[in-house]
Scaffold this motif. Sequence first.
Motif, PDB file in Angstrom:
ATOM      1  N   ARG A 201      32.667  33.877  19.720  1.00  0.00           N
ATOM      2  CA  ARG A 201      33.504  34.842  20.454  1.00  0.00           C
ATOM      3  C   ARG A 201      32.939  35.063  21.861  1.00  0.00           C
ATOM      4  N   LEU A 202      31.618  35.184  21.956  1.00  0.00           N
ATOM      5  CA  LEU A 202      30.992  35.369  23.265  1.00  0.00           C
ATOM      6  C   LEU A 202      31.214  34.150  24.158  1.00  0.00           C
ATOM      7  N   GLN A 203      31.099  32.951  23.556  1.00  0.00           N
ATOM      8  CA  GLN A 203      31.319  31.730  24.335  1.00  0.00           C
ATOM      9  C   GLN A 203      32.772  31.645  24.799  1.00  0.00           C
ATOM     10  N   MET A 204      33.699  31.999  23.900  1.00  0.00           N
ATOM     11  CA  MET A 204      35.117  31.975  24.260  1.00  0.00           C
ATOM     12  C   MET A 204      35.417  32.982  25.353  1.00  0.00           C
ATOM     13  N   ASP A 205      34.797  34.184  25.262  1.00  0.00           N
ATOM     14  CA  ASP A 205      35.009  35.197  26.289  1.00  0.00           C
ATOM     15  C   ASP A 205      34.548  34.688  27.648  1.00  0.00           C
ATOM     16  N   ALA A 206      33.380  34.025  27.658  1.00  0.00           N
ATOM     17  CA  ALA A 206      32.845  33.509  28.918  1.00  0.00           C
ATOM     18  C   ALA A 206      33.760  32.425  29.490  1.00  0.00           C
ATOM     19  N   GLN A 207      34.243  31.541  28.629  1.00  0.00           N
ATOM     20  CA  GLN A 207      35.148  30.484  29.073  1.00  0.00           C
ATOM     21  C   GLN A 207      36.460  31.072  29.585  1.00  0.00           C
ATOM     22  N   GLN A 208      36.937  32.087  28.858  1.00  0.00           N
ATOM     23  CA  GLN A 208      38.199  32.714  29.254  1.00  0.00           C
ATOM     24  C   GLN A 208      38.067  33.368  30.625  1.00  0.00           C
ATOM     25  N   ARG A 209      36.980  34.085  30.844  1.00  0.00           N
ATOM     26  CA  ARG A 209      36.788  34.755  32.135  1.00  0.00           C
ATOM     27  C   ARG A 209      36.660  33.730  33.263  1.00  0.00           C
ATOM     28  N   ALA A 210      35.989  32.627  32.981  1.00  0.00           N
ATOM     29  CA  ALA A 210      35.835  31.594  34.002  1.00  0.00           C
ATOM     30  C   ALA A 210      37.192  30.995  34.373  1.00  0.00           C
ATOM     31  N   THR A 211      38.034  30.793  33.379  1.00  0.00           N
ATOM     32  CA  THR A 211      39.363  30.237  33.646  1.00  0.00           C
ATOM     33  C   THR A 211      40.219  31.239  34.415  1.00  0.00           C
ATOM     34  N   CYS A 212      40.158  32.506  33.991  1.00  0.00           N
ATOM     35  CA  CYS A 212      40.899  33.545  34.709  1.00  0.00           C
ATOM     36  C   CYS A 212      40.438  33.631  36.164  1.00  0.00           C
ATOM     37  N   LYS A 213      39.134  33.547  36.364  1.00  0.00           N
ATOM     38  CA  LYS A 213      38.594  33.638  37.714  1.00  0.00           C
ATOM     39  C   LYS A 213      39.113  32.504  38.590  1.00  0.00           C
ATOM     40  N   SER A 214      39.237  31.299  38.009  1.00  0.00           N
ATOM     41  CA  SER A 214      39.725  30.165  38.792  1.00  0.00           C
ATOM     42  C   SER A 214      41.158  30.393  39.256  1.00  0.00           C
ATOM     43  N   VAL A 215      41.966  31.087  38.430  1.00  0.00           N
ATOM     44  CA  VAL A 215      43.338  31.407  38.826  1.00  0.00           C
ATOM     45  C   VAL A 215      43.333  32.469  39.915  1.00  0.00           C
ATOM     46  N   VAL A 216      42.555  33.516  39.709  1.00  0.00           N
ATOM     47  CA  VAL A 216      42.486  34.617  40.673  1.00  0.00           C
ATOM     48  C   VAL A 216      42.085  34.115  42.056  1.00  0.00           C
ATOM     49  N   GLU A 217      41.147  33.184  42.096  1.00  0.00           N
ATOM     50  CA  GLU A 217      40.649  32.677  43.374  1.00  0.00           C
ATOM     51  C   GLU A 217      41.704  31.871  44.135  1.00  0.00           C
ATOM     52  N   GLN A 218      42.731  31.391  43.433  1.00  0.00           N
ATOM     53  CA  GLN A 218      43.808  30.652  44.103  1.00  0.00           C
ATOM     54  C   GLN A 218      44.903  31.563  44.642  1.00  0.00           C
ATOM     55  N   CYS A 219      44.930  32.811  44.170  1.00  0.00           N
ATOM     56  CA  CYS A 219      46.015  33.716  44.530  1.00  0.00           C
ATOM     57  C   CYS A 219      45.870  34.243  45.958  1.00  0.00           C
ATOM     58  N   THR A 220      46.984  34.384  46.626  1.00  0.00           N
ATOM     59  CA  THR A 220      47.006  35.096  47.894  1.00  0.00           C
ATOM     60  C   THR A 220      46.862  36.591  47.595  1.00  0.00           C
ATOM     61  N   PRO A 221      46.563  37.414  48.598  1.00  0.00           N
ATOM     62  CA  PRO A 221      46.454  38.859  48.340  1.00  0.00           C
ATOM     63  C   PRO A 221      47.703  39.445  47.682  1.00  0.00           C
ATOM     64  N   GLN A 222      48.891  39.024  48.086  1.00  0.00           N
ATOM     65  CA  GLN A 222      50.110  39.548  47.478  1.00  0.00           C
ATOM     66  C   GLN A 222      50.287  39.046  46.054  1.00  0.00           C
ATOM     67  N   GLN A 223      49.964  37.785  45.817  1.00  0.00           N
ATOM     68  CA  GLN A 223      50.041  37.248  44.454  1.00  0.00           C
ATOM     69  C   GLN A 223      49.065  37.974  43.534  1.00  0.00           C
ATOM     70  N   LEU A 224      47.895  38.311  44.064  1.00  0.00           N
ATOM     71  CA  LEU A 224      46.902  39.015  43.262  1.00  0.00           C
ATOM     72  C   LEU A 224      47.405  40.397  42.858  1.00  0.00           C
ATOM     73  N   LYS A 225      48.097  41.078  43.762  1.00  0.00           N
ATOM     74  CA  LYS A 225      48.679  42.383  43.424  1.00  0.00           C
ATOM     75  C   LYS A 225      49.695  42.240  42.285  1.00  0.00           C
ATOM     76  N   VAL A 226      50.510  41.206  42.368  1.00  0.00           N
ATOM     77  CA  VAL A 226      51.510  40.957  41.329  1.00  0.00           C
ATOM     78  C   VAL A 226      50.827  40.629  40.005  1.00  0.00           C
ATOM     79  N   LEU A 227      49.800  39.795  40.055  1.00  0.00           N
ATOM     80  CA  LEU A 227      49.073  39.428  38.838  1.00  0.00           C
ATOM     81  C   LEU A 227      48.437  40.644  38.186  1.00  0.00           C
ATOM     82  N   ARG A 228      47.824  41.505  38.999  1.00  0.00           N
ATOM     83  CA  ARG A 228      47.219  42.728  38.456  1.00  0.00           C
ATOM     84  C   ARG A 228      48.286  43.604  37.786  1.00  0.00           C
ATOM     85  N   ALA A 229      49.433  43.681  38.387  1.00  0.00           N
ATOM     86  CA  ALA A 229      50.505  44.505  37.818  1.00  0.00           C
ATOM     87  C   ALA A 229      50.980  43.940  36.482  1.00  0.00           C
TER      88      ALA A 229
END
Length: 290
Positions: A201-229
């Motif tokens: 579970r800990l390994q999956m959580d770490a992998q999941q966060r890393a994947t989420c982070k890769s998406v977040v880093e591609q988002c523009t500021p406006q896209q990030l606001k939409v994603l957070r919502a």
Amino acid sequence: MITLERKHVLLATLGGQPQVVTFTLDLLLDRFPITDVIVVHPRAAQARLQHSLACLQAEFNGDYYRQAGRIIHFRSQVLQYDGKPMDDIVDDDHADGTLDTLHHLLGELKRQDYCIHLSVSGGRRLMALLATSVAILNFDRHDSIWHIYTPQEIKERAADGKIMHVPTDAGVKLIRAPFPSLGAYTYASPQSFQRAQQEQRLQMDAQQRATCKSVVEQCTPQQLKVLRAFSQGLKPQQVAKQLSVEISTVNSHKTAILQYCRNAWNIASSEQLNYYFLHTKFADYFDNDG
């Protein structure tokens, strides 16, 4: 060989490509006396999975496998969480349910002294990953994990069960995956399995966060606001209202974000994604984002 005197079962993860199971079985039957086939899958709520099961059931009419001209018992095992069938693996709870289902199934097969041949080429990648993790805890040296190689031309012709069997010279091959067989020394107790489950579970959580982070880093500021919502569980109209933008703007950003997600999680274009996916994947990410 002692393994030939024992019962042999093919245990296969199943998705929308039923021919993966029969291709694998046909190759295994050249080497092992397979007596049972079990396919593991979510509840058949989607048409593609229903079609896969129908194709396989037709191959094992009355437990008679017509391709080999012999009796081979066929059954399916639906993934469950908290005693209820799962439609998909959409969050950590469903991943835990998948682990439990597989652990109980593999444990029961080992208690019945089966040699298990695990095929991990079909279905959700996460299901295959979890099945492999459980196998490491339970398998001994007589058990095997298999991946199937299918030439691209055969893949295209056989897609969605259009072809369920191929000639021996078609280039389809089985690859045995090496693994540490902890089950050769001890059958995993419930306590040891729970510890291993926590580590996974800990390994999956770490992998999941890393994947989420890769998406977040591609988002523009406006896209990030939409994603957070969307991660808060809001619907598109609610996101538009919260951010004071047009619904068309929200949908445009959502389309771009989902494409980032497809690339990050390696999700096929044929699989539908919607804003609910963004909520399930990113709710914890932003909740724990300092």
